[in-house]
Design an enzyme around this catalytic site. Structure first.
Site, PDB file in Angstrom:
ATOM      1  N   ARG A   1       8.948   5.200  -6.427  1.00 12.66           N
ATOM      2  CA  ARG A   1       8.660   6.498  -7.052  1.00 12.66           C
ATOM      3  C   ARG A   1       9.922   7.377  -7.112  1.00 12.66           C
ATOM      4  NH1 ARG A   1       8.686  12.112  -5.798  1.00 12.66           N
ATOM      5  NH2 ARG A   1       7.143  13.149  -7.081  1.00 12.66           N
TER       6      ARG A   1
ATOM      7  N   ARG B   1       1.472   2.579   4.146  1.00 11.77           N
ATOM      8  CA  ARG B   1       2.378   2.080   3.112  1.00 11.77           C
ATOM      9  C   ARG B   1       3.813   2.073   3.620  1.00 11.77           C
ATOM     10  NH1 ARG B   1       0.570   5.501  -1.687  1.00 11.77           N
ATOM     11  NH2 ARG B   1       2.329   4.473  -2.695  1.00 11.77           N
TER      12      ARG B   1
ATOM     13  N   ALA C   1       0.010   8.848 -12.343  1.00 15.21           N
ATOM     14  CA  ALA C   1       1.229   9.376 -12.955  1.00 15.21           C
ATOM     15  C   ALA C   1       1.179   9.219 -14.475  1.00 15.21           C
ATOM     16  CB  ALA C   1       2.444   8.642 -12.384  1.00 15.21           C
TER      17      ALA C   1
END
Ligand SMILES: Cc1cc2nc3c(=O)[nH]c(=O)nc-3n(C[C@H](O)[C@H](O)[C@H](O)COP(=O)(O)OP(=O)(O)OC[C@H]3O[C@@H](n4cnc5c(N)ncnc54)[C@H](O)[C@@H]3O)c2cc1C
Length: 440
Positions: free
Chosen positions: A123, A211, A343
């Protein structure tokens, strides 16, 4: 306008004279600002973070986002993003049964059109490409270190009030007005109260995600895991009762990333990022294929994040009473990661508001903002629901059925989501949508 020899298409449109303030420089805010620039509006961004950092880990953009990125300087932004993104054309997606580890199906990666690519990557790295494109190539002013708390509007204008104190640049007025404010300030939006007139309470989705993103060194050193990293990019998913574990290797196997979605009823603070504990992850995976724990064990603990997934019921509206403040992206509609569309839908929002504002012109901003909401609302809602349906499909797998037909466990790739061209659609239906609004 020409950027590095490439035209950026609609930037050659005449100036509309519409002044737009964008709050937040996430993908939603940057996308909206770039699209407003393309459509000829005069746009500036105000962002709370004081400097750009490469934050986060894996993020997905579907081809419906790739189609948007591709229009930015005739594919130039896509060319910058491509080397940062996973390449699964050879490997596809191996879906494993959680306990035996057997691969039940290898889902092939579709060959998307050149002008509608998909991206999965870090990201922060992809965000940096888009941020730099907006700031350096398009020269969109991005004011960092400005945390907006208060919004105002009347029939003629809307605006933001900058916080007092050190962070406010002395060259800026404290109150800044525009024709419209696009509030893309994320899940913890302050703008939501101005739009709704009340504090909106988020709720836990009942799930959290551990994560991590880390270099491949320890994976390569173990002969059992090296194959994930020394043959290009890979993507593997283990699906089990109420949990799923996704593991990918990216940038020619040099970076590793995993996410483990699991039930979690802890109180939610809407931060996405808490430190995670490897011992808790291992405990959650103790009945699973030992390969999962092997991969987990290669993760440096300081790179592990515990991300509580928040959700909220759909807001009744994304538009303020005078029609001059718009919630966009996560501030209007947070997505679950299993949709892989959060997104992307934020980007589609930016495309549509920019088109609507141009089509309506400076004199009709509130109508254009309402047209945007009408064009976007149902599509966003339907796409949001895929996050729940994919999660439930995976977490409640009937393995006897999968044995008969392994395709039912594949990650859904719906054409109505991926083949959509947000810009073309908005151009086509804008007039009719406005007629409906004016007739109501
Ligand atoms: C730091 C960070 C890391 C993330 N990591 C991941 C990830 O690894 N994987 C993933 O799938 N998704 C991640 N996300 C979420 C993902 O980027 C969004 O879901 C999606 O891109 C939609 O973006 P958005 O612009 O609507 O919201 P966001 O990306 O949340 O952007 C909102 C922006 O608004 C700014 N902002 C907030 N409040 C104010 C204020 N009062 N004044 C001014 N600015 C404000 C924030 O600093 C932020 O830059 C992350 C988001 C952030 C902010």
């Amino acid at each position: 306008m020409t950027v590095n020899g490439h035209t950026n298409g609609a930037a050659e449109r005449p100036k509309t004279g519409i002044k737009v303030i964008v709050v937040g420089a996430g993908f939603g805010g940057l996308g909206a600002a770039i699209e407003c620039h393309r459509q000829g509006h005069d746009v500036e961004i105000y962002e709370a973070f004081p400097e750009l950092k490469t934050l986060g880990d894996i993020i997905s953009f579907g081809p419906n986002a790739g189609r948007i990125f591709y229009r930015w300087s005739n594919g130039e932004v896509v060319r910058r993003m491509r080397p940062l993104s996973i390449d699964l054309r050879k490997y596809g997606f191996n879906i494993h049964k959680y306990d035996t580890g057997e691969i039940v199906i290898n889902q092939k990666t579709p060959q998307y059109a050149e002008d509608a690519p998909n991206f999965n990557g870090h990201r922060g790295e992809l965000h940096e490409v888009v941020f730099n494109y907006a700031r350096d190539d398009l020269k969109i002013p991005i004011h960092l270190g400005h945390k907006i708390q208060t919004y105002f509007e009347d029939d003629k204008q809307s605006g933001i009030v900058l916080e007092d104190g050190r962070r406010v640049s002395s060259t800026l007025e404290r109150k800044i007005a525009a024709d419209v404010v696009i509030a893309s300030d994320g899940v913890r939006s302050k703008a939501r109260k101005s739009v709704l007139g009340y504090e909106d309470k988020p709720k836990s989705s009942g799930y959290a995600v551990w994560r991590a993103w880390f270099p491949n060194k320890d994976m390569l050193a173990d002969p059992e895991t090296a194959h994930f990293c020394n043959n290009g990019d890979t993507f593997n998913g283990w699906i089990g009762p109420d949990m799923h574990f996704l593991f990918s290797t990216i940038k020619n196997g040099s970076d590793c990333c995993w996410v483990l979605t699991h039930p979690d009823e802890h109180d939610i603070d809407e931060s996405w990022s808490f430190p995670g504990k490897l011992s808790e992850v291992k405990q959650a995976l103790k009945e699973w294929d030992p390969m999962c724990t092997r991969i987990i064990s290669k993760t440096p603990e300081d790179m592990l994040v515990d991300w509580k997934l928040v959700y909220r019921d759909p807001l009744p509206t994304w538009v303020s009473p005078s029609g001059r403040i718009l919630l966009l992206g996560d501030s209007a509609h947070p997505f679950l990661p299993t949709s892989a569309q959060g997104a992307t839908q934020a980007l589609e929002d930016g495309v549509v508001i920019a088109v609507c504002l141009r089509r309506g012109g400076k004199e009709n901003v509130p109508t254009s903002v309402r047209a945007h909401e009408k064009i976007r609302y149902d599509r966003v809602r339907q796409t949001q629901k895929t996050g729940e349906s994919t999660r439930d499909m995976w977490h409640k797998t009937n393995w006897d059925e999968v044995k008969k037909n392994p395709e039912i466990i594949q990650f859904p790739r719906q054409e109505w989501i991926f083949d959509f061209d947000a810009e073309k659609n908005a151009e086509e239906i804008y007039d009719n949508v406005v007629k409906e609004i004016l007739a109501a």
